[in-house]
Scaffold this active site. Structure first.
Site, PDB file in Angstrom:
ATOM      1  N   ASP A 236     -15.815  17.898  28.051  1.00  0.00           N
ATOM      2  CA  ASP A 236     -16.184  16.466  28.267  1.00  0.00           C
ATOM      3  C   ASP A 236     -17.659  16.329  27.708  1.00  0.00           C
ATOM      4  O   ASP A 236     -18.369  17.579  27.726  1.00  0.00           O
ATOM      5  CB  ASP A 236     -16.017  15.774  29.546  1.00  0.00           C
TER       6      ASP A 236
HETATM    7  C1  NOJ Z   1     -17.080  10.937  29.165  1.00  0.00           C
HETATM    8  C2  NOJ Z   1     -15.408  10.711  29.787  1.00  0.00           C
HETATM    9  O1  NOJ Z   1     -15.527  11.377  30.914  1.00  0.00           O
HETATM   10  C3  NOJ Z   1     -14.383  10.958  28.879  1.00  0.00           C
HETATM   11  O2  NOJ Z   1     -13.286  10.446  29.477  1.00  0.00           O
HETATM   12  C4  NOJ Z   1     -14.881  10.487  27.572  1.00  0.00           C
HETATM   13  O3  NOJ Z   1     -13.778  10.667  26.774  1.00  0.00           O
HETATM   14  C5  NOJ Z   1     -16.093  11.037  26.604  1.00  0.00           C
HETATM   15  N1  NOJ Z   1     -17.284  10.553  27.998  1.00  0.00           N
HETATM   16  C6  NOJ Z   1     -16.177  10.518  25.466  1.00  0.00           C
HETATM   17  O4  NOJ Z   1     -16.841   9.076  25.526  1.00  0.00           O
END
Ligand code: NOJ
Length: 728
Positions: free
Chosen positions: A265
């Site tokens: 993430d």
């Molecule tokens: C953080 C989020 O937790 C995740 O779900 C998302 O896909 C990513 N950012 C990318 O935007």
């Protein structure tokens, strides 16, 4: 069962990838493992990084033109011409926005959810997206957590079925057909158990619970052929997910044989320093590679440090090759080596009639009818004067919900738009009452009440603005925000019957809402066609069929409250109702309950009313006694006993009555939607096999134990019709 016709990553080597790998420098390999967040940092520098082969992927690269321009740098200006892969959060729609995932889950309809994902994929693919960071298949039992909106709720079986459906919809049969995108099951794993409902928080999940509740939806996505998995932000049992070798190496790659790529993430590797498990980014890089992380999102820890780790003999080139092989494999299956650029479509499918039809159908199926006193709904014909109140009744942006970056408020049909056009014979007046859901201003209450008092019926649309749910949008209070409850009370005092529609990203506390609502529809954030879909239900053009994918608590103090709880040695007395809320006047027994509140949720998992009603009979279990390993068949006759056509979701629950580990008092094991005419009946069958009856034992191995199992079939998780069978 694997469908051989579907594009699927397997362990077999891909010739093109095997031919490329030996020609790549270590730096180029680390470039492949780096995903750059477009728009973050210096753009010129990002372009140079691409040309130097230091970037393998972008997220949020904006338009098709920007995408193709970046792609050109990679394909035409780098030594090996390896294409980039472009990712984006296409969570519940692209231009056509479908209900938030929690709303989609209320449909209990995998086929419809799959069609929505396919439509979203097509709209995203034609805009240059190769890869969506969805589905999110975190199971959560905490409505305080803002990301509950993005989940399919509290149940692993429902989440697994819908997550796999989304994977199939996003990826299609042929990933490279220009209409589909690679999917990403996230957030692996345990994120939904964030302590106290705060985002990014610690999770402690014992392995049996992890394996029985939190992991099955990910396994279902892997079985459906998901191309990627995202490691979560949270630490699980003390180890942050992005460096959690148990999760990434052992479970995902070894046990499940996952051949796709694992992306972190956003900046999760840098956050290891904050977690306090590494002291320096170089140590983070070492931990991540060893744990089995393949690509880093938004930061450059791997790119900056793995070279030195290889020089020092701490990381093997073979382990880097393994990661790059997965990344290139996904690019290969997406067809990016053959066709790296995306052409603008001759005719765009964005917001096309078929996509809007799916959005309307899914929004309709997602709305849950929670109360319908005296059959107030559907609205009787001939109503002359209606008052519509509430900021969300005419708010095309907020009805889209969280994670709807590409949605357009102007494309939304609001409730007011739809009511005005669908009830031309009635006078429909609109007064917001408050300016937005968070407003504390009560100055318009009296004038609003006058409008409602002079109408035959009030339709009040309350709830949460979109920005009150989603990432980092957690709430400690789950009442209607702002002055909305007070507004509802004022309108209730007019004596005009009220239909309340709640649009929200999570379960809210509905007891005080119910006191003023003769009818209550829970619409979540219903998306682009929300107003049209709700109007279909209000007018009776369609019959409500949504069922709750998560329990609705009576009070925050009950959380977590979920149907699949364990019995304990002192279960609460089943008949204990009417406990005075908040005032411990009535001491309870020494059982597992509260002095000042009932233990049951206000509305249980699986609950949802219809304009008709369904009856269940002739529950049969065959064989009633069978050797372990057998399959058990269950059938029940479901009848529509009301006066109009409707759809019921038949639900099957099981309890393993005696086992070596305590088992939930009920677990959903099957569900089926059936549409029946008035008076019609149908036999619905389920099968239970060993995997449905297995649990993780004391030795952490899956097991099915002999003994009696009780089953229930019915309309919700309190279903009464019951039978049993025995495994010997
Ligand atoms: C953080 C989020 O937790 C995740 O779900 C998302 O896909 C990513 N950012 C990318 O935007």
């Amino acid at each position: 069962m694997h469908d051989a016709s579907i594009t699927r990553l397997g362990p077999e080597p891909i010739a093109l990838v095997e031919e490329l790998l030996p020609r790549m420098t270590l730096r180029e390999k680390l470039g492949q493992m780096t995903q750059h967040a477009y728009g973050v940092g210096d753009l010129e520098q990002a372009h140079r990084s691409v040309e130097q082969g230091d970037v393998g992927s972008f997220l949020n690269a904006g338009t098709l033109e920007i995408r193709n321009q970046l792609q050109r740098l990679a394909v035409e200006h780098t030594r090996l011409g390896i294409p980039l892969i472009f990712g984006r959060d296409v969570v519940h729609g692209f231009k056509t926005v479908f209900p938030i995932p929690l709303g989609q889950a209320a449909s209990f309809d995998p086929a419809l959810v799959e069609r929505a994902a396919a439509a979203a994929a097509h709209e995203a693919a034609e805009a240059g997206v190769d890869w969506t960071f969805a589905p999110m298949v975190d199971v959560t039992r905490d409505p305080r957590w803002g990301r509950v909106a993005e989940t399919c709720g509290e149940d692993p079986v429902l989440t697994a079925a819908l997550g796999a459906a989304m994977v199939r919809g996003f990826q299609g049969q042929h990933l490279a057909d220009g209409k589909h995108v690679a999917a990403c099951a996230k957030h692996f794993a345990g994120y939904g158990a964030s302590e106290s409902g705060k985002d990014y928080n610690t999770t402690w999940i014992p392995e049996p619970l992890l394996r029985d509740v939190h992991l099955p939806p990910f396994k279902a996505c892997v079985d459906a052929g998901v191309m990627s998995v995202m490691s979560a932000f949270n630490d699980l049992n003390g180890v942050p997910a992005s460096v959690n070798a148990f999760l990434l190496q052992r479970v995902l790659k070894q046990e499940w044989g996952f051949s796709g790529l694992v992306v972190s993430d956003w900046a999760a590797l840098m956050e290891l320093l904050e977690h306090g498990v590494t002291e320096h980014p170089k140590q983070s890089a070492l931990e991540a590679v060893r744990a089995g992380l393949d690509m880093e999102m938004a930061t450059t820890t791997l790119r900056d440090h793995v070279g030195a780790l290889v020089d020092e003999g701490l990381v093997s080139v073979a382990s880097i090759d393994a990661a790059v092989r997965r990344i290139l494999g996904v690019k290969y299956h997406l067809g990016l080596f053959d066709e790296p650029y995306r052409k603008p479509p001759t005719v765009s499918v964005a917001l096309s009639a078929p996509h809007r039809a799916v959005a309307r159908e899914l929004a309709r199926a997602s709305v849950v009818l929670l109360k319908n006193h005296d059959g107030l709904l559907p609205l009787r014909r001939g109503l002359r004067k209606l008052a519509v109140v509430g900021p969300l009744a005419a708010d095309g942006a907020n009805q889209l919900g969280c994670w709807a970056f590409d949605g357009e408020a102007e494309a939304s049909i609001t409730l007011m738009d739809a009511l005005a056009s669908r009830l031309p014979e009635a006078e429909v007046s609109y007064v917001p009452g408050v300016s937005d859901t968070r407003s504390l201003d009560t100055s318009a209450f009296e004038s609003t009440a006058r409008v409602v008092a002079s109408a035959e019926l009030g339709i009040v649309c309350v709830g949460e603005d979109a920005l009150l749910s989603g990432e980092a949008k957690c709430r400690a209070f789950l009442d209607l925000p702002g002055a909305q409850q007070a507004l509802l009370e004022r309108l209730g005092a007019t004596g005009t019957p009220l239909v309340v529609i709640v649009m929200a990203g999570r379960p809210l506390l509905l007891e005080p809402v119910c006191q003023h609502a003769q009818a209550l529809l829970y619409a979540w954030h219903p998306g682009t066609l929300g107003g049209e879909a709700i109007t279909d239900l209000l007018t009776g053009a369609a019959c409500p069929s949504g069922k709750l994918p998560i329990s609705m608590p009576r009070a925050v103090g009950q959380i977590p409250v979920y149907y699949a709880r364990r019995n304990t040695g002192r279960p609460p007395k089943a008949d204990r109702t009417g406990v005075p809320k908040g005032t411990p006047l009535d001491p309870v027994d020494f059982d597992s309950s509260y002095l000042d509140l009932e233990v049951s949720p206000l509305f249980p998992f699986g609950f949802g009313l219809s304009y008709t009603n369904f009856g269940y009979a002739e529950l049969r279990v065959t064989p009633p006694r069978a050797p372990i390993g057998s399959r058990i068949s269950i059938s029940v006759v479901v009848g529509n006993r009301g006066a109009r056509r409707g759809t019921e979701t038949v639900q099957l629950y099981v309890r393993d009555l005696v086992a070596s580990m305590t088992r939930p008092i009920r677990e959903l094991k099957g569900f089926r939607r059936v549409e029946l005419d008035a008076g019609e009946q149908q036999t619905v069958s389920f099968e239970l096999g060993p995997s449905d009856l297995a649990f993780t034992g004391r030795d952490l191995e899956p097991r099915v134990e002999p003994g009696r199992f009780q089953i229930w079939v019915g309309s919700d998780s309190n279903a009464a019709l019951s039978a049993s069978f025995e495994l010997v």
